[in-house]
Scaffold this active site. Structure first.
Site, PDB file in Angstrom:
ATOM      1  N   LYS A 114      11.627   6.838 -47.706  1.00  0.00           N
ATOM      2  CA  LYS A 114      12.829   6.590 -46.898  1.00  0.00           C
ATOM      3  C   LYS A 114      12.516   6.578 -45.405  1.00  0.00           C
ATOM      4  O   LYS A 114      13.383   6.345 -44.577  1.00  0.00           O
ATOM      5  CB  LYS A 114      13.861   7.699 -47.176  1.00  0.00           C
ATOM      6  CG  LYS A 114      14.594   7.557 -48.483  1.00  0.00           C
ATOM      7  CD  LYS A 114      15.340   8.809 -48.901  1.00  0.00           C
ATOM      8  CE  LYS A 114      16.428   9.248 -48.012  1.00  0.00           C
ATOM      9  NZ  LYS A 114      17.217  10.357 -48.584  1.00  0.00           N
ATOM     10  N   LYS A 152      11.760   9.293 -43.764  1.00  0.00           N
ATOM     11  CA  LYS A 152      12.322  10.533 -43.199  1.00  0.00           C
ATOM     12  C   LYS A 152      11.284  11.639 -43.307  1.00  0.00           C
ATOM     13  O   LYS A 152      10.630  11.787 -44.337  1.00  0.00           O
ATOM     14  CB  LYS A 152      13.561  10.954 -44.000  1.00  0.00           C
ATOM     15  CG  LYS A 152      14.832  10.255 -43.585  1.00  0.00           C
ATOM     16  CD  LYS A 152      16.063  11.021 -44.106  1.00  0.00           C
ATOM     17  CE  LYS A 152      17.297  10.603 -43.360  1.00  0.00           C
ATOM     18  NZ  LYS A 152      18.465  11.411 -43.714  1.00  0.00           N
TER      19      LYS A 152
HETATM   20  N1  C2G Z   1      26.575  13.190 -43.961  1.00  0.00           N
HETATM   21  C1  C2G Z   1      27.880  13.263 -43.463  1.00  0.00           C
HETATM   22  N2  C2G Z   1      28.080  13.546 -42.160  1.00  0.00           N
HETATM   23  C2  C2G Z   1      27.034  13.773 -41.327  1.00  0.00           C
HETATM   24  C3  C2G Z   1      25.707  13.707 -41.820  1.00  0.00           C
HETATM   25  C4  C2G Z   1      25.508  13.416 -43.159  1.00  0.00           C
HETATM   26  O1  C2G Z   1      28.854  13.068 -44.212  1.00  0.00           O
HETATM   27  N3  C2G Z   1      27.280  14.055 -40.016  1.00  0.00           N
HETATM   28  C5  C2G Z   1      26.393  12.860 -45.378  1.00  0.00           C
HETATM   29  C6  C2G Z   1      25.630  11.557 -45.578  1.00  0.00           C
HETATM   30  O2  C2G Z   1      26.518  10.439 -45.460  1.00  0.00           O
HETATM   31  C7  C2G Z   1      25.114  11.730 -47.015  1.00  0.00           C
HETATM   32  C8  C2G Z   1      24.874  13.256 -47.102  1.00  0.00           C
HETATM   33  O3  C2G Z   1      25.619  13.862 -46.019  1.00  0.00           O
HETATM   34  O4  C2G Z   1      26.134  11.385 -47.944  1.00  0.00           O
HETATM   35  C9  C2G Z   1      23.411  13.612 -46.957  1.00  0.00           C
HETATM   36  O5  C2G Z   1      22.956  13.081 -45.729  1.00  0.00           O
HETATM   37  P1  C2G Z   1      21.383  12.771 -45.586  1.00  0.00           P
HETATM   38  O6  C2G Z   1      20.606  13.976 -45.959  1.00  0.00           O
HETATM   39  O7  C2G Z   1      21.150  12.120 -44.261  1.00  0.00           O
HETATM   40  O8  C2G Z   1      21.187  11.696 -46.758  1.00  0.00           O
HETATM   41  P2  C2G Z   1      20.506  10.255 -46.684  1.00  0.00           P
HETATM   42  O9  C2G Z   1      19.200  10.355 -45.987  1.00  0.00           O
HETATM   43  O10 C2G Z   1      21.534   9.333 -46.181  1.00  0.00           O
HETATM   44  O11 C2G Z   1      20.156  10.005 -48.236  1.00  0.00           O
HETATM   45  O12 C2G Z   1      19.804   7.443 -52.190  1.00  0.00           O
HETATM   46  C10 C2G Z   1      20.667   7.888 -51.155  1.00  0.00           C
HETATM   47  C11 C2G Z   1      19.900   8.611 -50.065  1.00  0.00           C
HETATM   48  O13 C2G Z   1      19.057   9.615 -50.614  1.00  0.00           O
HETATM   49  C12 C2G Z   1      20.888   9.222 -49.071  1.00  0.00           C
END
Ligand code: C2G
Length: 129
Positions: free
Chosen positions: A44, A46
């Site tokens: 990803k 990350k």
């Molecule tokens: N999130 C949120 N508000 C934020 C930050 C994050 O609602 N200020 C939500 C994201 O939209 C996601 C969840 O928290 O639904 C987890 O965020 P991340 O760890 O950044 O996930 P991400 O890298 O987007 O991974 O296959 C899907 C991916 O693995 C999603």
């Protein structure tokens, strides 16, 4: 028993993540969270501060979460929704439209509003100052 699933890295757990998980659980009775492994995070693009085992333990400690499974690739969602008898797929609306294909598997797809002004990236930036 309505079963909900969501996916994410959940690094440096913050209230934006908690808001998402709280609203996800409110859509059903059982919440499964697929936490991205360190290897999948690399795919990803990350880099997590906490390794998978620690991110898994943190998410498992959240009252809204019933089960944590590993997220190892982009393609496991179709298998997961069948294997875990999932009724609802939920994720933040930064992903809007990206997972509509799960509707064909008989799963309701819900994109929830992200919590503004908080992100792991922002936390890291501000800690650098
Ligand atoms: N999130 C949120 N508000 C934020 C930050 C994050 O609602 N200020 C939500 C994201 O939209 C996601 C969840 O928290 O639904 C987890 O965020 P991340 O760890 O950044 O996930 P991400 O890298 O987007 O991974 O296959 C899907 C991916 O693995 C999603």
């Amino acid at each position: 028993m309505k079963r909900v699933i969501t996916y994410g890295t959940f690094d440096l757990l913050h209230y934006g993540h908690i808001n998402l998980l709280k609203r996800a659980k409110a859509l059903g009775d059982y919440l499964i969270v697929a936490v991205s492994t360190d290897e999948f995070n690399a795919i990803k693009g990350k880099k997590s501060y906490f390794p998978y085992e620690q991110r898994k333990a943190l998410v498992e400690a959240i009252r809204y979460v019933d089960l944590v499974i590993p997220e190892e690739n982009w393609d496991q969602k179709i298998k997961d929704v069948h294997e875990y008898n999932v009724d609802v797929f939920v994720i933040g609306d930064d992903w809007k439209g990206k997972f509509d294909y799960l509707e064909k598997e008989g799963v309701e797809v819900v994109y929830l509003g992200r919590t503004p002004e908080i992100s792991t990236t922002q936390i890291k930036e501000e800690l650098k100052k």
